[in-house]
Design an enzyme around this catalytic site. Sequence first.
Site: not given
Ligand code: SIN
Length: 283
Positions: A104, A106, A259, A274
């Site tokens: 995806h 973000d 990612h 995050r």
């Molecule tokens: C995310 O999509 O922000 C999570 C990525 C991760 O936990 O590696």
Amino acid sequence: MKPSTSVPATVKPLSGVLGAEISGIDLSQKLSTELFHIIHQAFLDHHVLVFRNQTLTPEQQMRFGRCFGELDFHPFVEGNTEFPELLNIVTEPDDQLNFGGGWHTDVTFLAEPDLGSILYGIELPAYGGDTLFSSQIAAYNTLSDPMKEMLGALTATHAAAKQYRADGPSTKSKAMNTNDTDPAAFTVSHPVIRTHPETGRKALYVNSGFTTRINGVSRDESKMLLDFLLNHAVQERFTCRVAWEPGTLVMWDNRCVQHHALHDYAGQRRHVRRITVKGDQPR
Ligand code: SIN
């Protein structure tokens, strides 16, 4: 605190098309203009940056993020009580699914999706739990000219409801809570091919997480095109892979990267912190 000044920063690529590990920089210190310039240029060149062995408080992580712009709040997932811009992404040992699993980009359901995300590793499984990244510039570049031309005229719909349903929480992790914001209000259209606002490079801009439809074509045509593009976008040759350790900080350019947080560490806990930086309207 004194700004970090000239440091022998080294930038080592992680794969053929994206990702680089930067060493020689202590992100807990205030960055000098010169050092920020080095990091910013590496970000534009490599799209995914990895910094190892960092020791960062939430405030220091947020100060680093603010070098790139204003921090964003997640519309559906509750942030840290003291610092609401900060999400504790936690997978408990018995969680069946993880946050960020599946390819995806973000928050593309926002009119102005985030510029990038900055994750800091707190507690990582002894094995597994890597994050995969895929360059959407490489994905675009490898399309044929007639396909580029056709896609250049199209837009696609991105909907939060694909992940965050009104009928219940879908953070997929016991330790993370969703709020009661209605996902139906977050449906937007973006160009299928996006031009990076800082480098001018073109990138494919559809993702499995939130893209629901190619606009202006029949339902069958939309399905066929999306099936093709979503598979094309994440081929191994466009990717790099980051293995985490406590103290690893990873940032990525959400304008040209997809990612996928792998969930292959059953029975273990994973906790990363995050923050996200606000972005602009895709064009
Ligand atoms: C995310 O999509 O922000 C999570 C990525 C991760 O936990 O590696």
